[in-house]
Design a protein around this motif. Sequence first.
Motif, PDB file in Angstrom:
ATOM      1  N   HIS A  22       1.102   5.089  -2.110  1.00 18.28           N
ATOM      2  CA  HIS A  22       0.505   5.973  -3.107  1.00 18.28           C
ATOM      3  C   HIS A  22       1.357   7.185  -3.445  1.00 18.28           C
ATOM      4  O   HIS A  22       1.071   7.882  -4.420  1.00 18.28           O
ATOM      5  CB  HIS A  22      -0.857   6.477  -2.614  1.00 18.28           C
ATOM      6  N   ARG A  69       1.848   4.380   5.261  1.00 24.19           N
ATOM      7  CA  ARG A  69       0.579   4.543   5.971  1.00 24.19           C
ATOM      8  C   ARG A  69      -0.158   5.767   5.418  1.00 24.19           C
ATOM      9  O   ARG A  69       0.119   6.901   5.769  1.00 24.19           O
ATOM     10  CB  ARG A  69       0.824   4.697   7.473  1.00 24.19           C
ATOM     11  N   ASN A 116       0.853  -1.183   0.000  1.00 27.56           N
ATOM     12  CA  ASN A 116       0.000   0.000   0.000  1.00 27.56           C
ATOM     13  C   ASN A 116       0.892   1.236   0.000  1.00 27.56           C
ATOM     14  O   ASN A 116       1.421   1.636   1.038  1.00 27.56           O
ATOM     15  CB  ASN A 116      -0.913   0.031   1.235  1.00 27.56           C
ATOM     16  N   ASP A 140       4.219   9.541   2.535  1.00 28.30           N
ATOM     17  CA  ASP A 140       3.463   9.001   3.669  1.00 28.30           C
ATOM     18  C   ASP A 140       4.399   8.189   4.565  1.00 28.30           C
ATOM     19  O   ASP A 140       5.435   7.689   4.102  1.00 28.30           O
ATOM     20  CB  ASP A 140       2.328   8.102   3.174  1.00 28.30           C
ATOM     21  N   THR A 199      -3.630   6.930   2.318  1.00 32.51           N
ATOM     22  CA  THR A 199      -4.663   6.550   1.365  1.00 32.51           C
ATOM     23  C   THR A 199      -4.462   7.288   0.057  1.00 32.51           C
ATOM     24  O   THR A 199      -3.698   8.259  -0.023  1.00 32.51           O
ATOM     25  CB  THR A 199      -6.064   6.867   1.916  1.00 32.51           C
ATOM     26  N   LEU A 200      -5.152   6.848  -0.970  1.00 27.16           N
ATOM     27  CA  LEU A 200      -5.071   7.476  -2.291  1.00 27.16           C
ATOM     28  C   LEU A 200      -5.768   8.833  -2.252  1.00 27.16           C
ATOM     29  O   LEU A 200      -6.939   8.923  -1.900  1.00 27.16           O
ATOM     30  CB  LEU A 200      -5.709   6.570  -3.335  1.00 27.16           C
ATOM     31  N   GLU A 201      -5.036   9.874  -2.613  1.00 24.72           N
ATOM     32  CA  GLU A 201      -5.588  11.227  -2.626  1.00 24.72           C
ATOM     33  C   GLU A 201      -5.164  11.954  -3.896  1.00 24.72           C
ATOM     34  O   GLU A 201      -4.234  11.525  -4.597  1.00 24.72           O
ATOM     35  CB  GLU A 201      -5.107  12.024  -1.403  1.00 24.72           C
ATOM     36  N   GLY A 225      -0.432   1.984  -5.277  1.00 26.35           N
ATOM     37  CA  GLY A 225      -1.455   1.505  -4.352  1.00 26.35           C
ATOM     38  C   GLY A 225      -1.125   0.112  -3.847  1.00 26.35           C
ATOM     39  O   GLY A 225      -0.067  -0.111  -3.253  1.00 26.35           O
ATOM     40  N   ASP A 226      -2.024  -0.861  -4.110  1.00 28.06           N
ATOM     41  CA  ASP A 226      -1.799  -2.235  -3.669  1.00 28.06           C
ATOM     42  C   ASP A 226      -1.254  -3.116  -4.784  1.00 28.06           C
ATOM     43  O   ASP A 226      -1.247  -4.335  -4.672  1.00 28.06           O
ATOM     44  CB  ASP A 226      -3.105  -2.833  -3.126  1.00 28.06           C
TER      45      ASP A 226
END
Length: 385
Positions: A34, A377, A32, A38, A379-381, A141-142
């Motif tokens: 993106h 850590r 994970n 992060d 999320t996709l933004e 992403g994943d």
Amino acid sequence: MAVVRRPGILTAVDGNARIPDNAAEHLVSPVNSHNEWDPLEEVIVGCLDGAAFPSKHPVVDCNMPPWAARLLGLAAGFRYPRVLIERAQQELDQFVTLLQSLGITVRRPDPVDHRRRFGTPDWSSRGFCNTCPRDSMLVIGDEIIETPMAWPCRYFETHSYRPILKDYFRRGARWTAAPEPQLTDELFESNFRIPEAGEPMWHILTEFEPVFDAADFVRAGRDLFVTRSNVTNRMGIEWLRRHLGPGYRIHEIESRCRTPMHIDTTFVLLSPGKVLVNPEYIDVDRLPDVLSSWDILIAPEPTPIDERLLKVTSMCGKWLSMNILMIDEKRVIAERHHTGMLRALEKWGFEPIPCDLLHYAPFGGSFHCATLDIRRRGTLESYFD
């Protein structure tokens, strides 16, 4: 290997795999990542075991001065000298220890003897090394994407990472491989030479088939930035654009480098709203419009380092000072010898963590090249809406 189907279970006869039919519904991918900033939780770090000088080929020689290409041709296929391996290994071990002390999980590839010869019906070669996972795999992403690299000596490089990739896949990650390139003569300009300053830019690659190195891309959520180079052509960029689909945008960064190869000494994303650029390679007035609201930070002139052996053996230019690794939006690992970069990062509000990796340069890079972000850590933004 035969398989036996039982209700809800697909089981290998030899017991090496036992994957429920509906496994994807219950697994949480260990992959994970993106963007470049992060908080870093897991990373693959390359290794020096079995490293050999890359086999001679025009696509290898084209990024080096003629004298260096001649020297490399004489050494092609032989192991690197022990003096180079030992100094780089000591620094690499210290780097891994630093990552682990920061709470980051570190995975390593299997050792490979890169002197072994391999080939296709069209060509044969020996290998290179497993030092730079950032080149051969791209994490979106994943999903991990194995890239179609243009150097024949790197054709099977991801095989040493396959045990790790299979582990990630079994645990829920998506795993993709771009089309394997043929790497025939049609892919390379037969009369290529490095363009002189003031001449129109051109590259050794034709558009015969898609090729790209992952290290020519950097990620900012739904936006990726890429440099076209001597290992990444337009077809390679277009393949990735279509593969990712309309949820992502890819922006090209024009490079003035006469021997372009990899974006991470040219254009480095540091945190939301901040990007580090190479003043020799980048015309800031020609950056994509989406960056108009971002802070454009100009990299300082690299600190001169009197390492004669390094100057002869390194395949990287002086701007390797930009090859840094973001641990999060503030903390960043940078080379201890490049004091100008360390001071600049502090001035810009970051917290540099000095570390030695100077003698990794003969094997292809520094901190960013030597690693592949597996899990950050976040999320996709979208950072440009």
